[in-house]
Write a protein that holds these residues in place. Structure first.
Motif, mmCIF file in Angstrom:
data_model
loop_
_atom_site.group_PDB
_atom_site.id
_atom_site.type_symbol
_atom_site.label_atom_id
_atom_site.label_comp_id
_atom_site.label_asym_id
_atom_site.label_seq_id
_atom_site.Cartn_x
_atom_site.Cartn_y
_atom_site.Cartn_z
ATOM 1 N N LEU A 1 50.534 47.955 45.245
ATOM 2 C CA LEU A 1 50.755 47.069 46.390
ATOM 3 C C LEU A 1 49.480 46.293 46.720
ATOM 4 O O LEU A 1 49.537 45.099 47.031
ATOM 5 C CB LEU A 1 51.207 47.892 47.597
ATOM 6 N N GLY A 2 48.340 46.958 46.639
ATOM 7 C CA GLY A 2 47.089 46.266 46.891
ATOM 8 C C GLY A 2 46.755 45.267 45.801
ATOM 9 O O GLY A 2 46.287 44.154 46.070
ATOM 10 N N LEU A 3 46.992 45.636 44.545
ATOM 11 C CA LEU A 3 46.709 44.728 43.432
ATOM 12 C C LEU A 3 47.559 43.466 43.509
ATOM 13 O O LEU A 3 47.104 42.379 43.157
ATOM 14 C CB LEU A 3 46.961 45.449 42.104
ATOM 15 N N LYS A 4 48.782 43.598 43.959
ATOM 16 C CA LYS A 4 49.662 42.438 44.051
ATOM 17 C C LYS A 4 49.111 41.386 45.000
ATOM 18 O O LYS A 4 49.286 40.178 44.783
ATOM 19 C CB LYS A 4 51.054 42.892 44.512
ATOM 20 N N GLN A 5 48.407 41.820 46.046
ATOM 21 C CA GLN A 5 47.854 40.875 47.013
ATOM 22 C C GLN A 5 46.470 40.366 46.615
ATOM 23 O O GLN A 5 46.084 39.257 46.988
ATOM 24 C CB GLN A 5 47.758 41.562 48.393
ATOM 25 N N ILE A 6 45.730 41.166 45.826
ATOM 26 C CA ILE A 6 44.344 40.824 45.531
ATOM 27 C C ILE A 6 44.206 39.990 44.266
ATOM 28 O O ILE A 6 43.344 39.109 44.181
ATOM 29 C CB ILE A 6 43.500 42.121 45.427
ATOM 30 N N LEU A 7 45.030 40.247 43.257
ATOM 31 C CA LEU A 7 44.881 39.557 41.966
ATOM 32 C C LEU A 7 44.914 38.028 42.083
ATOM 33 O O LEU A 7 44.164 37.348 41.375
ATOM 34 C CB LEU A 7 45.957 40.039 40.992
ATOM 35 N N PRO A 8 45.759 37.429 42.945
ATOM 36 C CA PRO A 8 45.710 35.961 43.062
ATOM 37 C C PRO A 8 44.364 35.419 43.552
ATOM 38 O O PRO A 8 44.035 34.258 43.279
ATOM 39 C CB PRO A 8 46.830 35.654 44.078
ATOM 40 N N LEU A 9 43.571 36.234 44.262
ATOM 41 C CA LEU A 9 42.261 35.767 44.736
ATOM 42 C C LEU A 9 41.293 35.532 43.588
ATOM 43 O O LEU A 9 40.331 34.782 43.730
ATOM 44 C CB LEU A 9 41.661 36.793 45.705
ATOM 45 N N LEU A 10 41.550 36.179 42.452
ATOM 46 C CA LEU A 10 40.637 36.063 41.319
ATOM 47 C C LEU A 10 40.617 34.647 40.752
ATOM 48 O O LEU A 10 39.624 34.223 40.165
ATOM 49 C CB LEU A 10 41.047 37.060 40.234
ATOM 50 N N GLU A 11 41.717 33.905 40.929
ATOM 51 C CA GLU A 11 41.736 32.519 40.456
ATOM 52 C C GLU A 11 40.824 31.627 41.288
ATOM 53 O O GLU A 11 40.233 30.675 40.773
ATOM 54 C CB GLU A 11 43.170 31.991 40.500
ATOM 55 N N LYS A 12 40.689 31.933 42.574
ATOM 56 C CA LYS A 12 39.828 31.144 43.442
ATOM 57 C C LYS A 12 38.362 31.552 43.324
ATOM 58 O O LYS A 12 37.475 30.713 43.458
ATOM 59 C CB LYS A 12 40.277 31.287 44.900
ATOM 60 N N ARG A 13 38.109 32.854 43.089
ATOM 61 C CA ARG A 13 36.726 33.344 43.013
ATOM 62 C C ARG A 13 36.547 34.127 41.711
ATOM 63 O O ARG A 13 36.473 35.362 41.710
ATOM 64 C CB ARG A 13 36.407 34.227 44.220
ATOM 65 N N PRO A 14 36.481 33.432 40.577
ATOM 66 C CA PRO A 14 36.431 34.150 39.283
ATOM 67 C C PRO A 14 35.120 34.878 39.025
ATOM 68 O O PRO A 14 35.068 35.725 38.147
ATOM 69 C CB PRO A 14 36.650 33.026 38.257
ATOM 70 N N ASP B 1 33.305 36.485 41.518
ATOM 71 C CA ASP B 1 33.022 37.314 42.682
ATOM 72 C C ASP B 1 32.922 38.770 42.241
ATOM 73 O O ASP B 1 33.920 39.402 41.882
ATOM 74 C CB ASP B 1 34.133 37.140 43.720
ATOM 75 N N ILE B 2 31.715 39.318 42.274
ATOM 76 C CA ILE B 2 31.500 40.681 41.781
ATOM 77 C C ILE B 2 32.217 41.699 42.665
ATOM 78 O O ILE B 2 32.841 42.643 42.168
ATOM 79 C CB ILE B 2 29.996 40.991 41.716
ATOM 80 N N GLY B 3 32.135 41.523 43.975
ATOM 81 C CA GLY B 3 32.805 42.459 44.872
ATOM 82 C C GLY B 3 34.299 42.506 44.645
ATOM 83 O O GLY B 3 34.917 43.582 44.647
ATOM 84 N N LEU B 4 34.912 41.348 44.432
ATOM 85 C CA LEU B 4 36.349 41.292 44.165
ATOM 86 C C LEU B 4 36.679 41.956 42.834
ATOM 87 O O LEU B 4 37.669 42.704 42.723
ATOM 88 C CB LEU B 4 36.808 39.829 44.166
ATOM 89 N N SER C 1 35.627 34.799 54.681
ATOM 90 C CA SER C 1 35.769 33.597 53.843
ATOM 91 C C SER C 1 34.677 32.585 54.150
ATOM 92 O O SER C 1 34.180 31.901 53.244
ATOM 93 C CB SER C 1 37.151 32.974 54.046
ATOM 94 N N ASN C 2 34.281 32.482 55.412
ATOM 95 C CA ASN C 2 33.187 31.572 55.763
ATOM 96 C C ASN C 2 31.867 32.000 55.126
ATOM 97 O O ASN C 2 31.072 31.159 54.698
ATOM 98 C CB ASN C 2 33.035 31.509 57.284
ATOM 99 N N ILE C 3 31.655 33.319 55.052
ATOM 100 C CA ILE C 3 30.424 33.809 54.434
ATOM 101 C C ILE C 3 30.453 33.606 52.924
ATOM 102 O O ILE C 3 29.457 33.216 52.311
ATOM 103 C CB ILE C 3 30.220 35.299 54.779
ATOM 104 N N LEU C 4 31.609 33.844 52.310
ATOM 105 C CA LEU C 4 31.717 33.759 50.854
ATOM 106 C C LEU C 4 31.828 32.339 50.341
ATOM 107 O O LEU C 4 31.669 32.106 49.138
ATOM 108 C CB LEU C 4 32.938 34.554 50.378
ATOM 109 N N SER C 5 32.110 31.378 51.221
ATOM 110 C CA SER C 5 32.328 29.998 50.763
ATOM 111 C C SER C 5 31.076 29.391 50.156
ATOM 112 O O SER C 5 31.154 28.551 49.264
ATOM 113 C CB SER C 5 32.817 29.139 51.927
ATOM 114 N N ASN C 6 29.899 29.805 50.629
ATOM 115 C CA ASN C 6 28.641 29.234 50.141
ATOM 116 C C ASN C 6 27.913 30.128 49.150
ATOM 117 O O ASN C 6 26.766 29.843 48.790
ATOM 118 C CB ASN C 6 27.707 28.953 51.326
ATOM 119 N N SER C 7 28.555 31.208 48.705
ATOM 120 C CA SER C 7 27.894 32.134 47.789
ATOM 121 C C SER C 7 28.512 32.048 46.407
ATOM 122 O O SER C 7 29.698 31.746 46.254
ATOM 123 C CB SER C 7 28.006 33.571 48.317
ATOM 124 N N THR C 8 27.683 32.301 45.391
ATOM 125 C CA THR C 8 28.143 32.341 44.007
ATOM 126 C C THR C 8 28.024 33.776 43.498
ATOM 127 O O THR C 8 27.899 34.709 44.277
ATOM 128 C CB THR C 8 27.301 31.389 43.146
#
Length: 649
Positions: A355-368, A370-373, A322-329
Motif C-alpha cells: 500500500l505504501g509502495l503504490k503511493q510512493i513509486l510515482p514520486l520517483l518520476e519527479k525526483r529520480p 532523491d536519495i531519501g526517496l 516539498s518546498n524544502i526539496l524543490s531547491n535540492s538535488t
C-alpha cells in the motif's frame, strides 16, 4: 567649558569607579559640554558594555562616527557579537591585528556563526602564546573543549587535536561536561554518561557559587544526561531524570526548548499525539542572540514534521517538505534525506508494504535522484522480502548517477553508505562477484581523494584479498599500502599490508610482519582438542542459502491436510484404510457397480454413452455408409399389422 571637560576626562582615566552607572552619568554630564570628546565617548561606550546595554553602545558608536569606531574597534566587535550580529563582529575583529582581546572576540563570533574550524585554530594559537590575563588559560581550555565538541557533532572530528582525556579535563565541571559532549558526539555513550556524572559531582562540590547558581549550572548537564540515558535504553532512569528537570528554571531559552523536546520524545509512546503537538509548539520564539545551532534546528524541524504526521496533518507535511526539496538535488545531507523520507511517509499516509509502495513509486518520476526517496522504497521492498526489486531500484539510481557529469553526483555514487547498502543487498542474494566489483570500483575512486573513508577502504581491501582476479589483488595491495602509510600504528592496516604482499614480495613486508602478534600467542589459550570434541557449528554459506531458496521456489507446495471433525465421521470409520474416492457418487454411477439379472444388464447396456444399442443400433449399422438412420415405415390403415390371417369359418 572645554577645559573642564578635558580635566574630567583625564580624571576619569586615572580613577577607578566600581559603579558604572556613576561613570555613565559623569560622562553624559561632560558630553553636554563637549560632544566631540573621543575620550569621553570611549569611556561611555565601555560603561554601557559593562552595564550590558549593547544596543545603546552601538548607538553611541554610530553617533560618534568613523573616528570613534576606529578607536574602539574591539569594543564595537564585542557589542555586535552580544547583539547577535556574529558575521559582522567576526569581520571587524579579524581586521584588528596584534590584539589578544580581538582574537577572543573573533573566536567567540566564529563559534556562534558555526565557523568551528576557525575558532579551533584561534584557540590553539592563543593557548600556544603567553597569557596576559588572569584565569585566561582556564577559559581557553573550556572554550576549546566546547569547539571540539561542535566539530565532532558536525562530523569534522579530524580537526580535533585532542582525542584522549587528560587529567585537567576532570578537574572542572565545565571541562568534564565538554569532554562528555565530545564522547557523545563520537557515539561513545557509555563514556559520555560517566563524564556527565563526573561533571555533576564536580559542580555539586563547588563552594564558590550559591545553591541557585548550582541549579542553573546543573540543568544543562541533566538535559544532556536525559538524551544519553534514553539512547542507551535506560527508560526508567530517563523517566526519573525527566521528572527532576524543571523547565521553568532553565534560564537559556534554547536549552529550555531542547529540554522540552527531549522530554516529549521520551513520553511520545504514551502521550496523546495531539497533546504532544500542542506542547511542542507552545515554546516561545528564540531570540537572535540564543538561536539554536544548525544541527539542532534541523532536528527540531524534523521532530515538528514527525509530530504533524502523528497529528494527521499529512497535507501540511507534503507542502512544507516539498518546498524544502524543490531547491535540492542529489545530496548526502542527512537533513535533506530525512525530509525526503517524511515527504514519502506523508504521501503514503504512513502505510507500509504494497500500500505504501503504490503511493510512493510515482514520486520517483519527479525526483529520480532523491536519495531519501530511494532509501524509503528499498526499505519497503526489503520489508516485503522482495530483494530483487530493491536491487533493481538501486541499480537504476546508481546508473543515473554514473551517467551524470556533476562531480557531486560521483561522490554520492561512491558514498560509503550506498556502497554498504549494495553489499548488503548482494549478500542477501549470494552475489559474491558483484560484491567484489562494487568494492573495487569504490576503492579505486576514493584512493585518489585527499580524505578517503578509511572504513570503506579497509572493507574493500579485506574483500579483495581472497579474490582470484589479479587486478583485484593489485587494488588490495594499494589499499593496504595507503592505510599503512597513513597510520603505521594500526594493527589491522599492518596485517592487511603484510597479507597482501605475502605472496608477491614477502621480503618487502618482513619487518612489518615481525611487529604483529605471533600466532602462537593468539591461540595460546585455545584447546583445539576440546573444540573438535565439542563439535563445530555449521554455518551455511550464502551460496547454499541461495540454492536452497531456488530449490524451495521450484518445488510445488504440498497441500495441507484437512482435519475432519469426529462428529462428521461414520461410526465404522477406520483411519488405517484408504476411503473410496467414489463414495460420494450414487451406487449405479460407480465404476465397481455390476447390475444383476438379464434385464439389469440389458438396461445398463442401453445407457452406454457415445453410441446406440439393441436392434436399432444394428439397423443403423446396416443402413448404408451415410450414417443416416431411417425412420420406421408405417403401414396403411393406421393400425398395427397382424402377424396371422384368421381362417374362414
Amino acid at each position: 567649558m572645554a577645559t573642564s571637560a578635558k580635566i574630567l576626562s583625564a580624571l576619569l582615566q586615572r580613577t577607578s569607579i566600581n559603579d558604572h552607572e556613576e561613570v555613565l552619568k559623569a560622562c553624559n554630564a561632560s558630553l553636554k559640554q563637549s560632544k566631540g570628546d573621543l575620550e569621553l565617548q570611549h569611556i561611555k561606550v565601555v560603561a554601557l558594555l559593562k552595564l550590558d546595554r549593547y544596543h545603546d553602545a552601538l548607538r553611541v558608536l554610530e553617533e560618534g562616527g568613523d573616528r570613534l569606531k576606529q578607536r574602539v574597534s574591539v569594543e564595537r566587535a564585542y557589542a555586535l557579537y552580544k547583539v547577535g550580529d556574529f558575521e559582522e563582529a567576526k569581520g571587524i575583529a579579524k581586521g584588528i591585528s596584534d590584539e589578544r582581546g580581538a582574537r577572543h572576540v573573533e573566536a567567540q563570533a566564529s563559534y556562534r556563526s558555526e565557523d568551528f574550524a576557525n575558532a579551533a585554530t584561534i584557540y590553539k594559537n592563543l593557548a600556544g602564546s603567553q597569557a596576559t590575563v588572569e584565569k585566561e588559560e582556564n577559559d581557553l581550555r573550556i572554550n576549546s573543549g566546547a569547539t571540539d565538541a561542535q566539530l565532532e557533532w558536525t562530523r569534522r572530528g579530524d580537526l580535533v587535536q585532542k582525542k584522549k582525556l587528560e587529567r585537567e579535563d576532570l578537574e572542572a565541571f565545565e571541562t568534564a561536561y565538554n569532554a562528555a559532549c565530545c564522547s557523545v558526539a563520537r557515539g561513545e555513550l557509555g563514556q559520555g554518561e560517566v563524564l556527565l556524572n563526573r561533571a555533576r559531582d564536580l559542580c555539586n562540590a563547588l563552594d564558590e557559587i550559591t545553591d541557585q547558581e548550582k541549579i542553573t549550572e546543573l540543568l544543562p548537564i541533566s538535559v544532556q544526561q536525559l538524551y544519553v540515558v534514553s539512547k542507551l535504553g535506560k527508560n526508567e532512569e530517563a523517566e526519573k531524570l525527566a521528572l527532576d528537570i524543571a523547565l521553568e528554571e532553565i534560564p537559556d531559552p534554547s536549552t529550555r526548548q531542547i529540554a522540552q523536546n527531549n522530554k516529549l520524545a521520551l513520553s511520545s509512546s504514551s502521550l496523546n499525539p495531539y497533546l504532544s503537538h500542542r506542547l511542542f509548539h507552545s515554546t516561545e520564539r528564540l531570540p537572535k542572540t540564543d538561536n539554536l545551532f544548525r544541527l539542532q534546528a534541523e532536528r527540531m524541524q524534523q521532530n515538528s514534521l514527525a509530530l504533524d504526521l502523528l497529528a494527521s496533518k499529512s497535507n501540511g507535511v507534503i507542502r512544507n517538505t516539498s518546498n524544502i526539496l524543490s531547491n535540492s538535488t542529489s545530496t548526502l545531507s542527512p537533513h535533506i534525506n530525512n525530509i525526503s523520507v517524511l515527504n514519502a511517509a506523508a504521501h503514503a499516509q504512513s502505510q507500509l508494504a504494497k500500500l505504501g509502495l503504490k503511493q510512493i513509486l510515482p514520486l520517483l518520476e519527479k525526483r529520480p535522484k532523491d536519495i531519501g526517496l530511494i532509501m524509503t522504497i528499498i526499505q519497503l521492498y526489503v520489508l516485503t522480502n522482495n530483494h530483487g526489486c530493491a536491487i533493481t531500484i538501486l541499480g537504476s539510481f546508481l546508473k543515473r548517477l554514473s551517467e551524470s557529469e556533476a562531480p557531486s553526483d560521483q561522490d554520492v555514487l561512491y558514498a560509503p553508505g550506498l556502497v554498504a547498502l549494495q553489499v548488503s543487498l548482494y549478500t542477501s542474494q549470494g552475489r559474491k562477484s558483484q560484491i567484489k566489483t562494487t568494492l573495487a570500483k569504490a576503492a579505486s575512486y576514493w584512493r585518489h581523494k585527499s580524505k578517503p573513508p578509511t572504513s570503506l577502504l579497509r572493507a574493500a581491501g579485506l574483500s579483495l584479498l581472497d579474490s582470484s582476479d589479479p587486478e583485484h589483488q593489485s587494488i588490495a595491495r594499494d589499499i593496504f599500502a595507503t592505510l599503512h602509510t597513513q597510520d603505521p600504528s594500526s594493527k589491522s592496516a599492518t596485517a592487511g599490508y603484510v597479507a597482501s604482499h605475502a605472496l608477491t614480495s614477502p621480503e618487502k613486508v618482513s619487518s612489518e610482519a615481525d611487529t604483529l602478534t605471533p600466532v602462537a600467542r593468539l591461540i595460546a589459550g585455545i584447546d583445539v582438542a576440546a573444540l573438535e570434541e565439542a563439535g563445530v557449528p555449521y554455518s551455511p554459506s550464502t551460496d547454499t542459502i541461495a540454492a536452497s531458496r531456488k530449490r524451495a521456489m521450484d518445488e510445488k507446495p504440498k497441500p495441507a491436510k484437512k482435519r475432519m471433525r469426529k462428529s462428521r465421521l461414520p461410526k465404522d470409520y477406520d483411519p488405517s484404510k484408504t476411503p473410496d474416492p467414489e463414495r460420494w457418487l450414487p451406487l449405479k454411477d460407480r465404476s465397481t457397480y455390476r447390475p444383476k439379472g438379464r434385464k439389469g444388464r440389458q438396461k445398463a447396456a442401453e445407457k452406454t454413452q457415445g453410441g446406440v444399442s439393441g436392434e436399432k443400433g444394428a439397423e443403423a449399422k446396416a443402413g448404408g455408409g451415410d450414417g443416416v438412420i431411417k425412420a420406421a415405415e408405417k403401414k396403411p390403415g393406421g393400425g398395427q399389422a397382424k402377424g396371422k390371417k384368421k381362417g374362414k369359418k
